[in-house]
Design a protein around this motif. Structure first.
Motif, PDB file in Angstrom:
ATOM      1  N   GLY A 494      17.220 -12.904  21.032  1.00  0.00           N
ATOM      2  CA  GLY A 494      16.114 -12.582  20.137  1.00  0.00           C
ATOM      3  C   GLY A 494      14.779 -13.102  20.628  1.00  0.00           C
ATOM      4  N   THR A 495      14.627 -13.187  21.951  1.00  0.00           N
ATOM      5  CA  THR A 495      13.417 -13.725  22.562  1.00  0.00           C
ATOM      6  C   THR A 495      12.556 -12.590  23.097  1.00  0.00           C
ATOM      7  OG1 THR A 495      14.699 -15.656  23.256  1.00  0.00           O
ATOM      8  CG2 THR A 495      12.539 -15.362  24.270  1.00  0.00           C
ATOM      9  N   GLU A 496      11.268 -12.662  22.885  1.00  0.00           N
ATOM     10  CA  GLU A 496      10.350 -11.674  23.440  1.00  0.00           C
ATOM     11  C   GLU A 496      10.326 -11.789  24.958  1.00  0.00           C
ATOM     12  OE1 GLU A 496       5.601 -10.394  23.240  1.00  0.00           O
ATOM     13  OE2 GLU A 496       6.269 -12.328  22.464  1.00  0.00           O
ATOM     14  N   LEU A 497      10.327 -10.650  25.635  1.00  0.00           N
ATOM     15  CA  LEU A 497      10.207 -10.598  27.087  1.00  0.00           C
ATOM     16  C   LEU A 497       8.948  -9.821  27.447  1.00  0.00           C
ATOM     17  CD1 LEU A 497      11.150 -10.891  30.046  1.00  0.00           C
ATOM     18  CD2 LEU A 497      12.569  -8.852  29.696  1.00  0.00           C
ATOM     19  N   VAL A 498       8.037 -10.462  28.156  1.00  0.00           N
ATOM     20  CA  VAL A 498       6.819  -9.814  28.642  1.00  0.00           C
ATOM     21  C   VAL A 498       7.010  -9.533  30.126  1.00  0.00           C
ATOM     22  CG1 VAL A 498       4.334 -10.054  29.002  1.00  0.00           C
ATOM     23  CG2 VAL A 498       5.396 -10.977  26.926  1.00  0.00           C
ATOM     24  N   GLU A 499       6.876  -8.267  30.504  1.00  0.00           N
ATOM     25  CA  GLU A 499       7.037  -7.864  31.890  1.00  0.00           C
ATOM     26  C   GLU A 499       5.669  -7.572  32.496  1.00  0.00           C
ATOM     27  OE1 GLU A 499      11.247  -5.595  30.856  1.00  0.00           O
ATOM     28  OE2 GLU A 499       9.821  -4.656  32.242  1.00  0.00           O
ATOM     29  N   VAL A 500       5.408  -8.138  33.641  1.00  0.00           N
ATOM     30  CA  VAL A 500       4.150  -7.916  34.359  1.00  0.00           C
ATOM     31  C   VAL A 500       4.480  -7.183  35.649  1.00  0.00           C
ATOM     32  CG1 VAL A 500       2.144  -9.006  35.441  1.00  0.00           C
ATOM     33  CG2 VAL A 500       3.170 -10.013  33.385  1.00  0.00           C
ATOM     34  N   GLY A 501       3.810  -6.053  35.891  1.00  0.00           N
ATOM     35  CA  GLY A 501       4.113  -5.281  37.092  1.00  0.00           C
ATOM     36  C   GLY A 501       3.070  -4.224  37.318  1.00  0.00           C
ATOM     37  N   THR A 502       3.459  -3.210  38.062  1.00  0.00           N
ATOM     38  CA  THR A 502       2.556  -2.100  38.308  1.00  0.00           C
ATOM     39  C   THR A 502       2.751  -1.045  37.244  1.00  0.00           C
ATOM     40  OG1 THR A 502       4.200  -1.137  39.790  1.00  0.00           O
ATOM     41  CG2 THR A 502       2.476  -2.474  40.792  1.00  0.00           C
ATOM     42  N   GLY A 503       1.729  -0.260  36.981  1.00  0.00           N
ATOM     43  CA  GLY A 503       1.794   0.765  35.951  1.00  0.00           C
ATOM     44  C   GLY A 503       2.849   1.805  36.233  1.00  0.00           C
ATOM     45  N   ALA A 504       3.383   2.382  35.171  1.00  0.00           N
ATOM     46  CA  ALA A 504       4.436   3.389  35.318  1.00  0.00           C
ATOM     47  C   ALA A 504       3.932   4.544  36.170  1.00  0.00           C
ATOM     48  CB  ALA A 504       4.870   3.887  33.944  1.00  0.00           C
ATOM     49  N   GLY A 505       4.697   4.904  37.193  1.00  0.00           N
ATOM     50  CA  GLY A 505       4.348   6.024  38.046  1.00  0.00           C
ATOM     51  C   GLY A 505       3.290   5.705  39.083  1.00  0.00           C
ATOM     52  N   ALA A 506       2.789   4.471  39.084  1.00  0.00           N
ATOM     53  CA  ALA A 506       1.739   4.109  40.032  1.00  0.00           C
ATOM     54  C   ALA A 506       2.347   3.817  41.395  1.00  0.00           C
ATOM     55  CB  ALA A 506       0.984   2.881  39.525  1.00  0.00           C
ATOM     56  N   PRO A 507       1.582   4.031  42.486  1.00  0.00           N
ATOM     57  CA  PRO A 507       2.104   3.704  43.812  1.00  0.00           C
ATOM     58  C   PRO A 507       2.394   2.220  43.934  1.00  0.00           C
ATOM     59  CG  PRO A 507      -0.255   4.177  43.892  1.00  0.00           C
ATOM     60  CD  PRO A 507       0.222   4.557  42.523  1.00  0.00           C
ATOM     61  N   TYR A 508       3.358   1.890  44.753  1.00  0.00           N
ATOM     62  CA  TYR A 508       3.810   0.498  44.897  1.00  0.00           C
ATOM     63  C   TYR A 508       3.512   0.038  46.306  1.00  0.00           C
ATOM     64  CZ  TYR A 508       6.860  -3.580  44.487  1.00  0.00           C
ATOM     65  OH  TYR A 508       7.347  -4.871  44.437  1.00  0.00           O
ATOM     66  N   GLY A 509       2.801  -1.078  46.427  1.00  0.00           N
ATOM     67  CA  GLY A 509       2.537  -1.645  47.734  1.00  0.00           C
ATOM     68  C   GLY A 509       1.126  -2.158  47.842  1.00  0.00           C
ATOM     69  N   PRO A 510       0.855  -3.050  48.806  1.00  0.00           N
ATOM     70  CA  PRO A 510      -0.483  -3.621  48.959  1.00  0.00           C
ATOM     71  C   PRO A 510      -1.518  -2.533  49.206  1.00  0.00           C
ATOM     72  CG  PRO A 510       1.122  -4.801  50.291  1.00  0.00           C
ATOM     73  CD  PRO A 510       1.804  -3.574  49.779  1.00  0.00           C
ATOM     74  N   GLY A 511      -2.640  -2.665  48.547  1.00  0.00           N
ATOM     75  CA  GLY A 511      -3.741  -1.743  48.763  1.00  0.00           C
ATOM     76  C   GLY A 511      -3.561  -0.390  48.143  1.00  0.00           C
ATOM     77  N   ALA A 512      -2.498  -0.202  47.342  1.00  0.00           N
ATOM     78  CA  ALA A 512      -2.241   1.116  46.759  1.00  0.00           C
ATOM     79  C   ALA A 512      -3.118   1.405  45.563  1.00  0.00           C
ATOM     80  CB  ALA A 512      -0.766   1.230  46.360  1.00  0.00           C
ATOM     81  N   GLY A 513      -3.800   0.374  45.067  1.00  0.00           N
ATOM     82  CA  GLY A 513      -4.707   0.580  43.952  1.00  0.00           C
ATOM     83  C   GLY A 513      -4.024   0.655  42.614  1.00  0.00           C
ATOM     84  N   ALA A 514      -2.773   0.225  42.552  1.00  0.00           N
ATOM     85  CA  ALA A 514      -2.049   0.279  41.282  1.00  0.00           C
ATOM     86  C   ALA A 514      -2.567  -0.799  40.350  1.00  0.00           C
ATOM     87  CB  ALA A 514      -0.554   0.087  41.522  1.00  0.00           C
ATOM     88  N   GLY A 515      -2.828  -0.448  39.121  1.00  0.00           N
ATOM     89  CA  GLY A 515      -3.301  -1.433  38.158  1.00  0.00           C
ATOM     90  C   GLY A 515      -2.152  -2.127  37.473  1.00  0.00           C
ATOM     91  N   PRO A 516      -2.097  -3.455  37.552  1.00  0.00           N
ATOM     92  CA  PRO A 516      -1.003  -4.162  36.877  1.00  0.00           C
ATOM     93  C   PRO A 516      -1.098  -4.038  35.367  1.00  0.00           C
ATOM     94  CG  PRO A 516      -2.143  -5.564  38.476  1.00  0.00           C
ATOM     95  CD  PRO A 516      -2.985  -4.346  38.262  1.00  0.00           C
ATOM     96  N   TRP A 517       0.025  -4.194  34.724  1.00  0.00           N
ATOM     97  CA  TRP A 517       0.064  -4.171  33.264  1.00  0.00           C
ATOM     98  C   TRP A 517       0.993  -5.265  32.808  1.00  0.00           C
ATOM     99  CZ3 TRP A 517       4.949  -3.650  31.368  1.00  0.00           C
ATOM    100  CH2 TRP A 517       5.896  -3.082  32.230  1.00  0.00           C
ATOM    101  N   ALA A 518       0.829  -5.653  31.577  1.00  0.00           N
ATOM    102  CA  ALA A 518       1.743  -6.634  30.978  1.00  0.00           C
ATOM    103  C   ALA A 518       2.022  -6.188  29.564  1.00  0.00           C
ATOM    104  CB  ALA A 518       1.125  -8.025  30.965  1.00  0.00           C
TER     105      ALA A 518
END
Length: 524
Positions: A494-518
């Motif tokens: 019953g614990t909240e989980l906050v996930e931090v990563g790249t936006g759904a469908g965004a390119p993955y990798g350095p310099g890809a310009g993906a905006g992180p979300w949480a």
């Protein structure tokens, strides 16, 4: 002393591979020696509507065979299975609930072999005393439509009551979770295994004993936490310790024991030329004291800090902790510095998922290579290092009093997960996590654990999003991709989980310009 926790004799699948790879790389890693080993205890109840049995005599024997196969496969997941048999009506469901409650299960699995009414499983869900997972596993991938009669179809009808169960569970206030597939469906069994692992971690925390020794590092408000929230969120017990508890045990360490610890240290580590023999001998004596402390208080984790003054004994103890704390962490007793109780809990969660979990903070951003450099000035998780760990001598610990030896390593290259335990304004604990990949490249040689983590986004943008999650400035760095397991664990506790990563469908990798979300994880 015996305790009900979920220590394992060895790492799980991901961690076991890391352990063996570490050995192949030349890192002699100490064998884990937890106080108690207990597999997750999983209650199993299978059922179907009793009205069918006289109508279709071949149906019940077929369903019982499926139930036996499910029990066999669960035992293959290193679970202790408490099988209370097959139920056919509400009365038998209530009897099964009483048996499961008496068995003190970590997870209860209800196998919907065919249609069954909600009245048969509500008693189990309400009175079984453990989280409930419903599974709908039909005999094969699909029916033979041309030859099947009604009785044969009913063996494939476990999906039919699933929405009914979900509706009723909501109305009676019981969390709903399910896995659908077929009996030999490996994808379904991966999901079932995930719930069983999560139940094992939940059990380890509910029965865990967590040492908190010394005092808060002055000024670290983010580290400060409400101790009552440990049992309030995860269960378990916090044992408040003094550095004098360690002092008397270090002073009492026998010379033979210190010599054995020195031999172990030389076997595990490469010793840099900067290591002074007196400092090494002191660290080994403190490590012997830590071993005795953990045994005497039956600890599953330890967080510590003491400032000290002018080289007196408590300062020397605090400065001598890194070696022993690293060895403890590799043995499955996570030890975190700077009084980081919540991070020692995060490390324990990762360890029990078979992924290690090394004490970590941000160190620098590398915009040229597109990585975030992170680690700490010890201790490190020796069992998940990329190479044989190095022991370096330091004349000063930055930001701390004292001097001595410190651990230098980087986490095994490949997929990793960052796991932290945050605390909200209203005092609640929550999990914060992100996935990335440790990659090779230049590292500082200053007696710190350091890893270069490709987070799949611009390092600056990701760092802003990670910081905004409320994680605090320490966390556990673990091997593998753990988000699916963490989602299951968060659901069971019953614990909240906050996930931090790249936006759904965004390119993955350095310099890809993906905006992180949480954002918080919601169980669908």
């Amino acid at each position: 002393m015996t305790k009900e926790n979920a220590h394992a004799d060895t790492y799980g699948s991901a961690g076991g591979e890391a352990y063996e790879e570490a050995r192949e790389a030349g890192a002699a890693v100490p064998v884990r020696t937890p106080a108690v080993a207990r597999r997750p205890r999983v209650g199993l109840v299978a059922g179907g509507l009793g009205a069918y049995w006289p109508q279709f005599p071949e149906l019940l024997p077929q369903l019982r065979r499926s139930a036996a196969r499910v029990a066999e496969r669960m035992r293959g997941l290193d679970a202790e299975v408490v099988d209370v048999g097959f139920i056919s009506d509400a009365r038998e469901g209530a009897e099964a609930a009483d048996k499961l409650r008496a068995a003190d299960c970590d997870l209860i699995v209800g196998f919907l072999t065919t249609y069954m009414t909600a009245t048969m499983l509500v008693p189990v869900a309400q009175r079984g005393g453990a989280p409930v997972l419903l599974i709908n596993l039909q005999p094969t991938e699909a029916m033979d439509h041309a030859s099947f009669d009604t009785g044969q179809w009913l063996a494939y009808c476990g999906a039919c009551p699933l929405p009914e169960m979900a509706n009723v569970f909501e109305r009676v206030g019981v969390p709903f979770r399910s896995v659908s597939g077929h009996v030999e469906d490996e994808r379904a069994w991966q999901r079932i295994a995930r719930w069983i692992r999560a139940a094992g971690v939940r059990s380890a925390l509910r029965g865990g004993r967590h040492g908190l020794m010394g005092h808060l590092y002055p000024g670290m408000y983010d580290v400060s936490t409400d101790l009552t929230m440990v049992p309030g969120t995860f269960g378990g017990h916090v044992e408040v310790l003094e550095f004098d508890d360690l002092r008397v045990r270090a002073e009492a360490a026998a010379d033979a024991g210190v010599a054995a610890k020195l031999a172990e240290t030389r076997d595990v580590f490469t010793l840099d030329d900067t290591v002074a023999e007196d400092d090494l001998a002191w660290a080994a004596r403190v490590a012997c004291g830590l071993d005795r402390l953990v045994a005497d208080y039956d600890l599953d984790s330890l967080a510590y800090y003491h400032r000290g003054l002018d080289g007196e004994i408590h300062e020397r103890l605090g400065a001598g902790m890194i070696l022993g704390a690293s060895l403890l962490t590799a043995r499955g007793v996570p030890a975190a510095g700077e009084y980081e109780l919540r991070t020692s809990l995060a490390m324990l969660i990762c360890d029990r998922l078979g992924a290690g979990g090394s004490f970590t903070e941000l160190q620098a951003l590398n915009f040229r290579d597109g990585v975030v450099e992170m680690g700490h000035d010890g201790p490190g998780h020796l069992a998940i290092g990329e190479h044989r760990p190095l022991l370096r001598g330091l004349g000063v610990y930055h930001g701390k009093r004292g001097w001595g030896v410190s651990v230098e390593l980087d986490v095994r290259h490949g997929p990793v997960t960052l796991v932290g335990v945050g605390q909200t304004r209203d005092g609640r604990y929550r999990l914060i996590a992100a996935e990335g990949e440790v990659v090779g490249g230049p590292l500082l040689r200053i007696g710190n654990t350091t890893s270069r983590v490709d987070v799949g986004a611009d390092p600056g943008e990701w760092t802003d999003a990670w910081s905004a999650s409320g994680v605090g400035h320490h966390w556990a760095l673990a091997t593998g991709r753990l988000l699916p397991d963490l989602r299951a664990f968060a659901d069971l506790t019953g614990t909240e989980l906050v996930e931090v990563g790249t936006g759904a469908g965004a390119p993955y990798g350095p310099g890809a310009g993906a905006g992180p979300w949480a954002g918080p994880h919601c169980v669908a």
